[in-house]
Design an enzyme around this catalytic site. Structure first.
Site, mmCIF file in Angstrom:
data_model
loop_
_atom_site.group_PDB
_atom_site.id
_atom_site.type_symbol
_atom_site.label_atom_id
_atom_site.label_comp_id
_atom_site.label_asym_id
_atom_site.label_seq_id
_atom_site.Cartn_x
_atom_site.Cartn_y
_atom_site.Cartn_z
ATOM 1 N N LYS A 172 0.830 -1.212 0.000
ATOM 2 C CA LYS A 172 0.000 0.000 0.000
ATOM 3 C C LYS A 172 0.869 1.270 0.000
ATOM 4 O O LYS A 172 0.637 2.180 -0.781
ATOM 5 C CB LYS A 172 -0.931 0.018 1.229
ATOM 6 C CG LYS A 172 -1.930 -1.129 1.263
ATOM 7 C CD LYS A 172 -2.886 -1.018 2.434
ATOM 8 C CE LYS A 172 -2.255 -1.183 3.800
ATOM 9 N NZ LYS A 172 -1.697 -2.532 4.086
ATOM 10 N N ARG A 179 -10.393 0.486 7.770
ATOM 11 C CA ARG A 179 -9.986 -0.875 8.111
ATOM 12 C C ARG A 179 -11.131 -1.667 8.713
ATOM 13 O O ARG A 179 -10.952 -2.841 9.049
ATOM 14 C CB ARG A 179 -8.855 -0.811 9.142
ATOM 15 C CG ARG A 179 -7.485 -0.948 8.536
ATOM 16 C CD ARG A 179 -6.491 -0.792 9.675
ATOM 17 N NE ARG A 179 -5.315 -1.555 9.441
ATOM 18 C CZ ARG A 179 -4.211 -1.058 8.868
ATOM 19 N NH1 ARG A 179 -4.166 0.170 8.464
ATOM 20 N NH2 ARG A 179 -3.165 -1.819 8.709
ATOM 21 N N ARG A 194 11.645 -6.217 5.871
ATOM 22 C CA ARG A 194 11.633 -4.800 6.277
ATOM 23 C C ARG A 194 11.999 -4.672 7.762
ATOM 24 O O ARG A 194 12.726 -3.761 8.148
ATOM 25 C CB ARG A 194 10.273 -4.166 6.018
ATOM 26 C CG ARG A 194 10.258 -2.680 6.430
ATOM 27 C CD ARG A 194 8.952 -2.010 6.133
ATOM 28 N NE ARG A 194 7.864 -2.789 6.695
ATOM 29 C CZ ARG A 194 6.594 -2.608 6.378
ATOM 30 N NH1 ARG A 194 6.255 -1.679 5.513
ATOM 31 N NH2 ARG A 194 5.665 -3.342 6.928
ATOM 32 N N ARG A 236 11.250 -1.691 12.016
ATOM 33 C CA ARG A 236 9.858 -1.313 12.327
ATOM 34 C C ARG A 236 9.310 -2.280 13.381
ATOM 35 O O ARG A 236 9.379 -3.507 13.226
ATOM 36 C CB ARG A 236 9.007 -1.329 11.045
ATOM 37 C CG ARG A 236 7.601 -0.813 11.314
ATOM 38 C CD ARG A 236 6.834 -0.551 10.053
ATOM 39 N NE ARG A 236 5.478 -1.055 10.179
ATOM 40 C CZ ARG A 236 4.529 -0.891 9.302
ATOM 41 N NH1 ARG A 236 4.783 -0.225 8.197
ATOM 42 N NH2 ARG A 236 3.342 -1.398 9.490
ATOM 43 N N ARG A 244 -1.355 -9.431 13.076
ATOM 44 C CA ARG A 244 -1.839 -8.427 12.102
ATOM 45 C C ARG A 244 -2.618 -9.115 10.979
ATOM 46 O O ARG A 244 -3.654 -8.609 10.535
ATOM 47 C CB ARG A 244 -0.662 -7.635 11.517
ATOM 48 C CG ARG A 244 -0.093 -6.596 12.472
ATOM 49 C CD ARG A 244 1.336 -6.234 12.112
ATOM 50 N NE ARG A 244 1.457 -5.454 10.894
ATOM 51 C CZ ARG A 244 2.620 -5.268 10.253
ATOM 52 N NH1 ARG A 244 3.740 -5.802 10.720
ATOM 53 N NH2 ARG A 244 2.653 -4.536 9.164
#
Ligand code: AP5
Ligand code: MG
Length: 191
Positions: free
Chosen positions: A14, A91, A130, A136, A147
């Site tokens: 996204k 969401r 990532r 992160r 998630r």
């Protein structure tokens, strides 16, 4: 004002595709995840609350999130005069309903929902990678699993919601960044 939603599971691309869409269509990018991470980094009250949900892979409650988006829309009204690419919002179904109401206040609505569809093992691989590169906080295997669970339970039903409105554009999100962006441009041109 042309507004788009970029939609899909965690790690589907996204943010990456939003950057390209933003430049190509000269519209404003709002990532609710980035807004929240900025608050966490600055140690604000909102940041403290957001951190307690994000670190577990859970969603911030709808009423709070809707207020955050309303504030963002108001603050960025000038930059957004040409349109917005919304990344990470809505969401949940209540967020989608609230979004319509908010945009109506600007005499506006949603043009299309760009649905990035990516195979699950690839999502996990991208986020793990990532996490290693950038640190992160929610890119670790336990939080990623949560998630994805939350996505399937609470966010995925929005696909059907927008299909019924004739706004959902399915995009194969498995290829290279440029290939995917080509698919997005093609799909939007046909709209
Ligand atoms: P958010 O920041 O929105 O996270 P997310 O939905 O989990 O998605 P990501 O940002 O991880 O992935 P992405 O789809 O943007 O993919 P990206 O382009 O980065 O939300 C974080 C948290 O905030 C939520 O869990 C929740 O707690 C809270 N929150 C946010 N909004 C909320 C809301 N509305 N309501 C309630 N809570 C909310 O790509 C991923 C990686 O893959 C990158 O490293 C990228 O470089 C790489 N990549 C991208 N495309 C490709 C490609 N084609 N090939 C190879 N690598 C690629
Ligand atoms: Mg993102």
């Amino acid at each position: 004002m042309k507004n788009y939603i970029i939609f899909g599971a965690p790690g589907c691309g996204k943010g990456t595709q939003s950057q390209k869409i933003k430049e190509h269509f000269n519209i404003h990018h709002i990532s609710t995840g980035e807004v929240l991470r900025d608050h966490i980094a600055r140690g604000t009250e909102l940041g403290k609350i957001a951190d307690s949900y994000i670190s577990k892979g859970h969603l911030i409650p709808d009423d709070l999130m809707i207020r955050v988006l309303a504030h963002e829309l108001k603050e960025k009204e000038d930059e957004a005069s040409n349109g917005i690419i919304l990344d990470g919002f809505p969401r949940t179904i209540p967020q989608a309903i609230a979004l319509e109401k908010l945009l109506r206040e600007y005499n506006s609505g949603i043009e299309a929902v760009i649905g990035l569809e990516v195979d699950e093992p690839l999502l996990v691989e991208r986020m793990i990678h990532r996490g290693e590169e950038t640190g992160r906080a929610d890119d670790n295997i336990e939080t990623i699993k949560e998630r994805l669970k939350v996505y399937h339970r609470r966010t995925a039903p929005l696909k059907e919601y927008y299909e019924k409105e004739g706004k959902y554009l399915p995009i194969n999100g498995n290829g290279s960044i440029d290939e995917i962006f080509d698919h997005i441009k093609e799909a939007l041109a046909k709209k």
